[in-house]
Design a protein around this motif. Sequence first.
Motif, short mmCIF file in Angstrom:
data_model
loop_
_atom_site.label_atom_id
_atom_site.label_comp_id
_atom_site.label_asym_id
_atom_site.label_seq_id
_atom_site.Cartn_x
_atom_site.Cartn_y
_atom_site.Cartn_z
N GLY A 1 100.34 4.59 1.41
CA GLY A 1 100.41 4.28 2.84
C GLY A 1 99.95 2.85 3.09
N GLN A 2 98.66 2.69 3.38
CA GLN A 2 98.09 1.36 3.64
C GLN A 2 98.47 0.40 2.50
OE1 GLN A 2 93.77 1.31 3.54
NE2 GLN A 2 93.76 0.02 5.38
N GLY A 3 98.80 -0.85 2.87
CA GLY A 3 99.28 -1.79 1.87
C GLY A 3 98.14 -2.44 1.09
N PHE A 4 97.94 -1.97 -0.13
CA PHE A 4 97.03 -2.66 -1.06
C PHE A 4 97.50 -2.33 -2.46
CE2 PHE A 4 95.21 1.45 -0.12
CZ PHE A 4 94.88 1.96 -1.36
N VAL B 1 110.29 5.98 7.03
CA VAL B 1 108.94 6.11 6.48
C VAL B 1 108.73 5.00 5.46
CG1 VAL B 1 107.53 7.57 4.98
CG2 VAL B 1 108.82 8.60 6.84
N ARG B 2 107.54 4.35 5.50
CA ARG B 2 107.26 3.23 4.60
C ARG B 2 106.36 3.66 3.44
NH1 ARG B 2 103.08 -1.59 6.03
NH2 ARG B 2 101.74 -0.10 4.93
N PHE B 3 106.71 3.19 2.25
CA PHE B 3 105.88 3.42 1.06
C PHE B 3 105.44 2.08 0.49
CE2 PHE B 3 108.68 7.12 1.26
CZ PHE B 3 107.81 8.17 0.98
N1 GLN Z 1 98.63 -4.76 6.51
C1 GLN Z 1 98.38 -3.59 5.75
C2 GLN Z 1 99.61 -2.68 5.79
O1 GLN Z 1 100.57 -3.00 6.40
C3 GLN Z 1 97.19 -2.84 6.27
C4 GLN Z 1 96.12 -3.65 6.89
C5 GLN Z 1 95.16 -2.77 7.62
O2 GLN Z 1 94.84 -1.68 7.18
N2 GLN Z 1 94.71 -3.21 8.76
O3 GLN Z 1 99.56 -1.65 5.22
#
Ligand code: GLN
Length: 394
Positions: free
Chosen positions: A37-40, A368-370
Amino acid sequence: MSNPGATLTNCGPIPVRTTIFEQMSARAAANGAINLGQGFPDSAGPPSVREAAARAILNGPHHYPRMRGTDALRENLSAFYSDAQALSYAPGSEIVVTSGATEALASTILALLAPGEGAILIEPLYDAYAPLVRRAGAIAQPVRLKPPGWRVDRAALEAAVTPETRVILVNDPVNPTGRMLDADERAAIRDVALAHDLIIIADEVWEEVRPNSRPHVSLAADPELKDRVVKIGSAGKIFQLTGWKIGWALAASDLAARIAATHQFITFTSPPALQQAVAEGLATERAWLPEMRAEIEAGRSRLADGLRSAGYVVLPSEATWFLSVDLAASGIGLDDVRFCEALVERHGVAAIPVSAFFEGEGAPLNVVRFCHAKAGPTIDAAMERLQKARVHFA
Ligand code: GLN
Ligand code: PMP
C-alpha cells in the motif's frame, strides 16, 4: 475505511482525517499483511549515504543549520540539477531545503496563495494538495483525468481557470498512475500558465524513478517557464530513504524568498546530519541511480507479469514505485475500497484504493494501486496471495 472524520467544533471547520497511507499501513500491521500500500521500498538507499549520516550524527554538526539548508546541500543540489537536467539554480538564493517534499509543498502553497485565490489541482492527486490549499484559505479547483489514459487535457485545464486562479499544481511523474507527462501535456500546462499568468508548482519528487531510457523533462526546463515554476524534490525518493524527510523547493529568487519566509515558521530547518548525508550522496552516488532504476523496473515487471498471469488487468505504468489494476476490467465486481478491505483482511496484502486520490463525488471506483518497489521474494509472496484472492473474487 471511509473515515468521514470528525469536526472539532471548537477548532474551526477543518475535518480531522487520517491519510489512506497511514490507515492501510495500520491495517497491514494488524493483519500481518504484506504491505504493497503505502509507498516505501524494501531497500534503504546507498550504504555510503547511511554511513555519512552515521558519521555526521557522531561528529556533528548538531545545531541549527542555515534556515534555507546547509551550504553543502544547497551547493550539491545546484550541481546535481545542473548535470542531471541542465537546470540552473543559485545555491544562495534559489534553493530552500525543507522537511520532505510535504513541507516544501506546504511552505510553497501557504506562501503563494492568499485566502480566496484558486489553485488548479489535477486528479488523481497526491493526498496532501487539496487540504494544504484549503489550509491557505484558497480554493481547490480540480481537473479530473480519466482512466485508463489519465492524460492531461488542455480544454479541461482551460475550463477550470477562473479570475481567482493563481497556481497550477502538477505532479510528474504521477503518483498514483505511474505516468510520465508527454510533450503535448507539458505544452498544454505551459500555455494555460502563460495565458493566465499562473505560477506552476511542479511536484517532481519521482524525477529519478523512471526507466533509464526515459529522461525526466522538468517543467522548469522550459525557458519561458523557468521563472514561474517552483520545482519540488525529495531525497526520500531519490535515495530510497522515505523516513528521512529531506526535501526542497527550487525557484527564482523572489519566489524562493517567499517560500523561505513561510518555511522559517513551519520547521525552520531539518536535521543537519541528514542534510550532510544527502549532500554527499548527490555528489558521490550518481552511478547508483541507474542501478536503482534498473532494479525498480525489474520489480515493476515482476509484479505486473504476476498480476497479469493471475488474471488481473494492469494499467500502463512507467515511473514511480506504483502500478494499478483495473478491477472492473479484471471482472471483479467490488469497488476499490471494498476490494482493498477484503484484500488486507482476508488475503493478507495491503493496497491503496485510487479513489482516495480524488476530491468529492464521482471518482473512478475501479482502480487499485500497488507498490512494486520490493525485493523479489516479497513480490512473489504477495503474488501467491493475490493469485488466491483473484480466484476468490472471480
Ligand atoms: N507518498 C507515499 C505514497 O504515495 C506515502 C506518503 C505518506 O504516507 N504520507 O504511498
Ligand atoms: N509528492 C508526491 C507526489 C509523493 O508521492 C510524495 C510521497 N510519496 C510526496 C510528495 C511527499 O514526499 P516526502 O516524503 O519527501 O514528504
